[in-house]
Scaffold this motif. Structure first.
Motif, PDB file in Angstrom:
ATOM      1  N   ASP A 267       5.388  17.610  -6.429  1.00 31.26           N
ATOM      2  CA  ASP A 267       6.456  16.794  -7.023  1.00 31.26           C
ATOM      3  C   ASP A 267       6.802  17.175  -8.452  1.00 31.26           C
ATOM      4  OD1 ASP A 267       7.229  15.295  -4.884  1.00 31.26           O
ATOM      5  OD2 ASP A 267       5.710  13.734  -5.204  1.00 31.26           O
ATOM      6  N   CYS A 268       6.493  18.397  -8.850  1.00 26.00           N
ATOM      7  CA  CYS A 268       6.875  18.835 -10.206  1.00 26.00           C
ATOM      8  C   CYS A 268       8.396  18.805 -10.352  1.00 26.00           C
ATOM      9  CB  CYS A 268       6.360  20.251 -10.475  1.00 26.00           C
ATOM     10  SG  CYS A 268       4.600  20.447 -10.216  1.00 26.00           S
ATOM     11  N   ILE A 312      -1.170  21.886 -17.231  1.00 28.50           N
ATOM     12  CA  ILE A 312      -0.825  21.261 -15.952  1.00 28.50           C
ATOM     13  C   ILE A 312      -1.967  20.346 -15.504  1.00 28.50           C
ATOM     14  CG2 ILE A 312      -0.399  21.724 -13.494  1.00 28.50           C
ATOM     15  CD1 ILE A 312       0.887  24.419 -14.437  1.00 28.50           C
ATOM     16  N   GLY A 313      -3.206  20.799 -15.685  1.00 26.47           N
ATOM     17  CA  GLY A 313      -4.360  20.042 -15.211  1.00 26.47           C
ATOM     18  C   GLY A 313      -4.599  18.765 -16.003  1.00 26.47           C
ATOM     19  N   ASP A 314      -4.363  18.809 -17.313  1.00 28.19           N
ATOM     20  CA  ASP A 314      -4.643  17.627 -18.135  1.00 28.19           C
ATOM     21  C   ASP A 314      -3.802  17.636 -19.420  1.00 28.19           C
ATOM     22  OD1 ASP A 314      -5.640  15.364 -19.226  1.00 28.19           O
ATOM     23  OD2 ASP A 314      -7.730  16.033 -19.338  1.00 28.19           O
ATOM     24  N   PRO A 315      -2.513  17.286 -19.293  1.00 25.38           N
ATOM     25  CA  PRO A 315      -1.636  17.323 -20.476  1.00 25.38           C
ATOM     26  C   PRO A 315      -2.108  16.381 -21.591  1.00 25.38           C
ATOM     27  CG  PRO A 315      -0.368  16.998 -18.461  1.00 25.38           C
ATOM     28  CD  PRO A 315      -1.805  16.855 -18.085  1.00 25.38           C
ATOM     29  N   MET A 324       4.104  13.688 -19.451  1.00 26.29           N
ATOM     30  CA  MET A 324       3.774  14.479 -18.257  1.00 26.29           C
ATOM     31  C   MET A 324       2.429  14.029 -17.661  1.00 26.29           C
ATOM     32  SD  MET A 324       3.866  18.505 -17.665  1.00 26.29           S
ATOM     33  CE  MET A 324       2.539  19.433 -16.893  1.00 26.29           C
ATOM     34  N   PRO A 325       2.421  13.732 -16.356  1.00 24.81           N
ATOM     35  CA  PRO A 325       1.169  13.326 -15.725  1.00 24.81           C
ATOM     36  C   PRO A 325       0.298  14.533 -15.384  1.00 24.81           C
ATOM     37  CG  PRO A 325       2.954  13.249 -14.131  1.00 24.81           C
ATOM     38  CD  PRO A 325       3.561  13.689 -15.431  1.00 24.81           C
ATOM     39  N   ALA A 326      -0.990  14.289 -15.225  1.00 20.73           N
ATOM     40  CA  ALA A 326      -1.912  15.363 -14.835  1.00 20.73           C
ATOM     41  C   ALA A 326      -1.702  15.694 -13.359  1.00 20.73           C
ATOM     42  CB  ALA A 326      -3.341  14.920 -15.084  1.00 20.73           C
ATOM     43  N   THR A 327      -1.906  16.956 -13.015  1.00 21.16           N
ATOM     44  CA  THR A 327      -1.766  17.389 -11.625  1.00 21.16           C
ATOM     45  C   THR A 327      -3.021  18.144 -11.227  1.00 21.16           C
ATOM     46  OG1 THR A 327       0.613  17.622 -11.961  1.00 21.16           O
ATOM     47  CG2 THR A 327      -0.304  18.671 -10.005  1.00 21.16           C
TER      48      THR A 327
END
Ligand code: CUA
Length: 345
Positions: A267-268, A312-315, A324-327
């Protein structure tokens, strides 16, 4: 007699403050000639602002020296000569001239020259050669290039490329809180206010890399809301803009294809757009040419594979408070995604 430095003295405590003073002086001087310095102007407008500052400094120094000189003279007279009372008329003349007329002339002169320079800068002449829309976000900069017909040519983030010698009309706005757009080497500050479009003008006369910074406190990451303006030759700019306007084809390479699939599945694309793909989100930076950018998160970290993976892993770890949420991704998915994002030049 010349003072020779003995080795033992180098280690003595007397050397340290001198070293510190040198380091401090070097730091202070480097701040005066760098890529983000008011007194190293690279445009006519910035030079006007720099001259205004120099004028204020010179005049204020003169007034300071004058006042100190008068104080010293008064003290010497008081302690060396018997008191000589002034006549009432001379007293009044002194008070009116020194206490009312001179300060009034000084203040009117300083404020007037400031307003005059402000007016010259705000006249926004000559007519613009190109229009760039810049929006202040939390906490990054959206940059949209528009053609003469108003149609969007390209959309990018945090790195503004401009042609040397051409006037760029910059339309500034915000959809959240108030930010302030400031590239000290090119122009004074202009606020970015929700519901308003403020206009500024950047007409760089030298190629180079100039750093900009948000100049209005806008939240916890205000200090990390930076950007760069890269000024290049006009022909190179035309080629750059045409390339930035280019959309992406769906890649043939299996790894890159998988990377795009990961991007869409995670969902990016809800927040980010990659033109030419189904990802068309408008909340976050447009990533169509992400790999061509030097930094991530508005100048916070370099745009390398490792930093991108961490971002991307932990903004929140990199830029606390960012939207931005973590993915979380499986290692092979992450590898494919990073390969795909790295291909977006
Ligand atoms: Cu945006 Cu401070």
């Amino acid at each position: 007699m010349p003072d020779t430095i003995r080795p033992s003295r180098l280690a003595s405590r007397r050397v340290r403050p001198r070293g510190l003073a040198l380091a401090a002086a070097a730091l202070a001087l480097s701040a005066c000639s760098g890529e983000q310095a008011v007194n190293a102007p690279a445009s006519a407008d910035a030079e006007r602002v720099a001259n205004l500052w120099t004028g204020f400094l010179a005049f204020s120094s003169f007034v300071f020296a004058l006042v100190i000189g008068l104080v010293v003279a008064a003290m010497r007279t008081t302690y060396t000569e018997p008191a000589r009372p002034l006549s009432v008329q001379r007293g009044w003349t002194l008070v009116l001239a020194g206490g009312v007329v001179l300060p009034l002339v000084a203040v009117v002169g300083l404020v007037g020259s400031g307003l005059w320079i402000g007016g010259v800068v705000a006249r926004n002449e000559p007519p613009p050669d190109l229009t760039v829309e810049i929006a202040g976000k939390r906490w990054w900069w959206e940059v949209i290039y528009r053609g003469e017909d108003g149609a969007e040519i390209a959309r990018t983030a945090n790195e503004i490329v401009l042609p040397v010698g051409r006037a760029a009309r910059v339309l500034l706005t915000s959809d959240n809180v108030i930010h302030s757009f400031w590239v000290p080497t090119l122009q004074g500050k202009t606020d970015m206010i929700p519901g308003r479009v403020n206009e500024s003008r950047l007409t760089p006369r030298e190629t180079g890399l100039y750093r900009g910074q948000c100049a209005e406190f806008c939240g916890v990451q205000h200090a990390y809301m930076a950007f760069v303006v890269e000024v290049i030759e006009a022909e190179a700019f035309d080629a750059w803009l045409a390339d930035q306007g280019r959309a992406r084809a769906i890649p043939d390479d299996p790894l890159l294809r998988r990377g795009l699939a990961v991007f869409l599945e995670a969902d990016c694309g809800t927040c980010h757009a990659i033109r030419g793909t189904p990802a068309d989100g408008g909340m976050g930076p447009d990533l169509t040419h992400l790999a061509a950018r030097e930094t991530l998160a508005a100048g916070t970290i370099p745009n390398t594979k490792g930093h991108l993976a961490g971002w991307i892993g932990d903004p929140q770890q990199v830029k606390p408070g960012v939207l931005m949420p973590a993915t979380a991704l499986r290692p092979d998915d992450q590898e494919a995604l990073l390969a795909y994002l790295g291909s977006l030049e």
